[in-house]
Design an enzyme around this catalytic site. Sequence first.
Site, PDB file in Angstrom:
ATOM      1  N   CYS A 177       0.873  -1.076  -0.020  1.00 42.64           N
ATOM      2  CA  CYS A 177      -0.025   0.040  -0.038  1.00 42.64           C
ATOM      3  C   CYS A 177       0.703   1.358  -0.073  1.00 42.64           C
ATOM      4  CB  CYS A 177      -0.906  -0.043   1.142  1.00 42.64           C
ATOM      5  SG  CYS A 177      -2.408   1.130   0.737  1.00 42.64           S
ATOM      6  N   HIS A 232      -3.818  -5.105  -0.169  1.00 40.89           N
ATOM      7  CA  HIS A 232      -3.480  -5.598   1.161  1.00 40.89           C
ATOM      8  C   HIS A 232      -3.516  -7.058   1.172  1.00 40.89           C
ATOM      9  CE1 HIS A 232      -3.272  -1.850   3.227  1.00 40.89           C
ATOM     10  NE2 HIS A 232      -4.272  -1.401   2.649  1.00 40.89           N
ATOM     11  N   GLU A 271      -2.331  -9.087   3.463  1.00 40.85           N
ATOM     12  CA  GLU A 271      -2.933  -9.375   4.707  1.00 40.85           C
ATOM     13  C   GLU A 271      -4.295  -9.399   5.158  1.00 40.85           C
ATOM     14  OE1 GLU A 271      -1.916  -6.280   3.983  1.00 40.85           O
ATOM     15  OE2 GLU A 271      -3.070  -5.036   5.233  1.00 40.85           O
TER      16      GLU A 271
END
Lengths: 1095, 368
Positions: free
Chosen positions: B259, B343, B345
């Site tokens: 990001c 993202h 994650e």
Amino acid sequence: MPRRTDISSILLIGAGPIIIGQACEFDYSGTQAAKALKREGYRVILVNSNPATIMTDPEMADATYIEPLTVESVEKIIAIEKPDAIISTMGGQTALNLAKGLHEAGVLDRHGVKLIGAGFEAIRKGEDREAFRVVCSEAGVEVPRAVVARTIEDGLRISADLSYPVVLRPAFTLGGTGSGIARSEDELRSMLGIGLLASPVGEVLVEECLLGWLEYELEVMRDAADRCVVICVIENVDPMGVHTGDSVTVAPAMTLSDHLYQKMRDASFAIMRGVGVETGGSNVQFALQPGTGRIVAIEMNPRVSRSSALASKATGFPIAKIAALLAAGYLLDEIDNDITGRTKAAFEPALDYVVTKIPRFAFEKFKEADQTLTTSMKSVGEVMAIGRNFPESLQKALRGLEIGRNGLAADGKGLDAVTRVMVKKDGDDPVRREFTQEVLYKIKMPNCDRLFNIKYALMLGVAAEEIATLSGIDIWFICQIERLVDFEAVVAREGLDDTRLAEAKRLGYSDAQLDFLSGPDSAAGSTRNRRTAAGIERVYKCVDTCAGEFEAVTPYFYGTFGDETEAVPSGREAVMILGSGPNRIGQGIEFDCCCCHAAYALREDGYEVVMVNSNPETVSTDYDTSDKLFFEPVVVEDVLDIGKATNAVGAIVSIGGQTPLSIAHGIEAGGIRILGTSVASIDRAEDRELFATLVHKLGLKQPANATVRGIEDALRVAGKIGYPILVRPSYVLGGRAMQVAYSESELRLLAQEALDASDGRPLLIDQYLDQALEADVDALSDGRATAIAGVMEHVEPAGIHSGDSAGSFPAYTFSPDIVERMKDATRKFAKELEVCGLINVQFAVKGGEIYVIEVNPRASRTVPFLEKATGVKWAGAAARVMMGRTLADLKITDGDPRGYFYIKEVVLPFNRFENVDPVLSPEMKSTGEVMGIGLTFAEAYLKAQLAAGNRLPKRGGVLLTITDRDKEPAVALARDLSSLGFDLFGTPGTSKFMSGQGVPVGAIGKIHEGSSEIIDRILRGDISLVINTRDSRKAANDARRIDRAALNHSVPVYSTLRAASAMTEALKIYCRSGAGEPVRLQKIGGHSPTFQRSE
Amino acid sequence: MVGPSPQLNSSAFLALEDGSLFRGLTLGCVGETEGELVFNTSHAGYQEILTDPSYKRQIICMAFPPMGNYSFTEDAAESGGVHVAGFIVADSSRVTSHGRGGLTLDEYLRRHNVVGMTGVDTRAIVRRVRTRGAMRAVISSVSNDPAALVNRARGASAMAGADLVRELEHDRAIRVVPPGGKIPFALLECGVKQGIVDSLVRRDCRVTIFPSDSKAQDLLASMPAGVLLSNGPGDPAALPGIVTEVRALIGKVPIFGICLGHQLLGLAAGGKTYKLPFGHRGGNHPVLDLRTNAIVITSQNHGFAVDVDSLPEGTIATETNLYDGTNEGIELVGRQAFSVQYHPEARPGPLESAERFERFLEMVGKHA
Ligand SMILES: Nc1ncnc2c1ncn2[C@@H]1O[C@H](COP(=O)(O)OP(=O)(O)O)[C@@H](O)[C@H]1O
Ligand SMILES: Nc1ncnc2c1ncn2[C@@H]1O[C@H](COP(=O)(O)OP(=O)(O)O)[C@@H](O)[C@H]1O
Ligand SMILES: [Mg+2]
Ligand SMILES: [Mg+2]
């Protein structure tokens, strides 16, 4: 990757007749698939036995076959058409099982055809319960503890270490057929018997019962490059144990955290890959244990499903269309997202609204049926609604369900009224306490009124937590209902000012509910007027697949209340077509077909077509069908607002069945023009007194009749007319609550029932025409000229509802003179009523006389059938006529069968309702229909029987049990059956009579005479066909047991002499030369095929 | 379990710099707040969103109407606090599902001093932002003067050019989690989500978290097997200091950026970034891997993007957003550095791009 070039022709298999668990959604998916594949240049061959489908319109495919969905018939079609590939994932369980059958019979290999989308292995792994469990554990997904049983003993033994209750789940079935929850060994034993029979492979999973777990469904897609996406997650409000088809469901999931959702999402991909669905859509079901977050996989369907249709409508993502393109080799990122016009199909839709689906039941038709909801599906239709919050979405759905409510109660009807009295009593009042207990009991047992009862309980002060525990429904949903209860309490205390009115509308209350809540003598005037004055107007928002992130180019709208509307009149001449709402018995896919044809025709003529409907299964609610789609309840309030928002010139109310017709008065009063036949004419046909005058004026006959308002009145009139007497309420569809009374005491009982069902409207008393024949005539009129679409002769006699009786076009026993007289009478009605559009007249024929049974100045259930049989789009033409075209200008003349016989046969849902007597009556009970096409009546009838799933035998035992008055005429058919080589057995009377006539019929004792030999023989498989003509005047207990036993063992039953004779004629062909040659629709009437295969 | 309903009677205003005004009801704290108005299309995951430091100084409008349906839990917190400047929903739930009790959304926002708004036509707001771009805005439940609110919105500081990393009050000390982990990693903390740290820890890494003003040699001195550039708020172009340090790391150690970290790597490689009209925020964005043709559905939260055309030779675009063709990933060929805009994650959002962490570990393994 571009589309596959190794195949050039594709056979698409449809789902056959509408049955419980398999409805219009497969016409929607099949139609989408056919259109998409055709557009891609494939030669599309289509087979479906259901003529009331858009997919079987001849222009949808290159070669269309309305033929039985059996291995035998489809192999013949494959031999003729030589397709390269088959897509079996668009036609529900029926198509999937047929594909499996074709594979196992070696047909696919023999003709070198491959299954695309889901191959045989994927079908097996998805549908075979054991194989599926293996897939799951390999994918690391938990499954409930379970064992697979193949015999009853086996099942009892191996399931010994599961504790009761256990769930039974047969393999390769749909809609939970044969499944159930067993609470003891005895129950397990009997249910295993049923389940093993229900499974085409004789396999039942006996499983740990996850009662009270929450249930979720994910609609997943995969392309040939192994990209997976979830289109929608559907959450069941009713927890596990109620079939998803019978559950109230919402989309997207309301109660899932992102963490739990992502776990399910990953599991669904792992399962799809494990099952090996190469491309297409699948539906994966999960159960979640609240609190612990444990997730187990329940099942997967490697095909499009009812839920995928719902998901398509809920998100705007056309799953079936995309699945078809994926099967053709395209990848997700090569396919456009039609709604945004700029993004691709490789994404996951984001919603910015709440979708609620509510099933529609038909228990009023099956009084003896157990209404408790369980793992086997009982609903016959569904409605979907879109709102900005759950209460709004829920109330809209209930409004669209047409169960006489305007939302979640707040209408003073039924228990709502009682509850409102009770809450005024003291909390300790014993009456109130008893009432509360009753309500709580109804919450504990899953049933179709549960949400209403939850609201009543909350009104009575029961805590939300207690209700959640009792019902297993998540507290979140209970508290959403509590919002309504709280809101109503505030209104009761403080009144409904404009701010609160706006709040009420946001919570989804209808104007009618608010009229009720503000009291009968509200000084402020009607809610509707108040709204207009206060500027509280409905706005329309787009279903855009992306929660507003991109602009939508496809106008698919839902109504709500908010700051901004997205629906602006286009300036084009707009016409509203009102759809038929949720499927129910008596009003189903046929009317949706008519609406679609009307839409296609008017679009072609340049109108802006505005479709209004609330049934997610349908083709009419495909955003492709109309110019503007309003997914809204078909009720006065919502339709009036759509009229305003689109500036429509008027509304077509006469092709969507009784639903739009019944609101014609209301919307006309609200200022919307009714297109087509006038409301006054509709009244003349529907109001029996006006109708009697009309019949008289035209010099026609009708059964002696009268309209009465009370029981005593009824008895008096019946005395004059003479018994048997037919009793029925006015203004209902499908012979609802219609019964035959043979005596005064019977009439007393039945009249009371009818009065209850007719909502204050009068009752009709008719002379019952015993043993008469019946016919349906459909016609199209432009006010001056009338074209007869067709005269359909019923196979079953009058007294069996037209919707439940087989029919033949052209007529097969009527004299030309009788047919002419019926046509003539129909023309007279059309003229006198100034019909502009379609008209349907039903006649009874007895003793050379024709009697008018009823006139429906609207499209009837038989219109799509006649469209296929005559090759004329009657409903489309009707819409054009309503817009001012004439028959002459449309070049429409009487319908012509073009050298063939077309037989309609029906399918009945008795296998779903164990306690119900499987008997035909004037009250309609069938869910769907099939068509058989043949050069002779017998051949067409044979195909229709096979298509309806009646497993006609070629040899074996036939049981005859013939009522006295039918014995004489039954001799001929008995003789025929005997010479075909069948072994005949009969109940004592029948056997004696037949033997006396020289036809050897072995005697078996009647059941009530202490012998259950008949039942035993059916169970043993000695009897493969039953002819049981019942005498409706006698207690029918034994007849009923025979029929039920036969039904449970898939032995066909013929219960009228006419049907039995027709069947015997059909058997003569079947025993000699099999199922008959397939007929390609495009070839009928010398039409040249639209595509010539180049080889 | 059943919390008080949002204060039904107190109204709140949302005023935008273009003069638009929306009226709703108070949610969370009574007060006034300003920030950049953006929307998020996730159906769930609101706790992760509220606690994601990248949302600093932004007012989030959730497109999906019902919010607060399930309970807040400790593991769903992406950082120690709540960072959004304001939170707008259509229909805030007064109860949480699955019988799990806990705070309602209203209570949670109040506890974290967030001024919010409910009962408003969020779709109208989303459409406004979509057509006119992310705008400065004010939510107020204390003012009755719309004109003043619009003025205040116009006076709020802009996102373009804002160095918000500095404004994040995070721990200045270097932390190591977990002390026992095997592969040593350095993480440049610009507002990191816990999910990123967890993703590394779960893969047996020992993560040394360096504050954003750390120097390249400090990071290198910890002898990391790799460096992760974290997500964070604001305009990457306003962080020349950090970019310089990142540039100093390139080629010396394997780098993975996420990001804001992706944007920093792009800048450090010599590229440019620009502000998107209204950004990407949600869990359904399709990203195509240009080399493998795989598609992942991703979790997104960014308002700036790397300009592909500005990438110098040797830096290639590896992934692209299928919605609008914006850049989603780059690689510095031969220099052991790559990054993704989305993202991996997740938290909230789809998990399938977690595979990128594996890719990073593989790169690190090769390097060692
Ligand atoms: N182990 C179980 N415990 C409780 N209910 C179950 C269990 N398995 C299935 N059900 C219920 O039975 C319904 C029908 O089962 P399913 O296998 O999905 O049948 P079908 O294939 O006809 O859809 C499900 O929707 C679910 O509510
Ligand atoms: N007078 C009658 N005598 C015998 N059968 C009748 C008579 N009237 C109606 N029926 C039977 O009842 C069925 C339903 O009646 P109908 O008036 O057509 O109701 P619906 O509006 O439900 O179609 C008919 O199809 C016919 O079989
Ligand atoms: Mg199921
Ligand atoms: Mg009828």
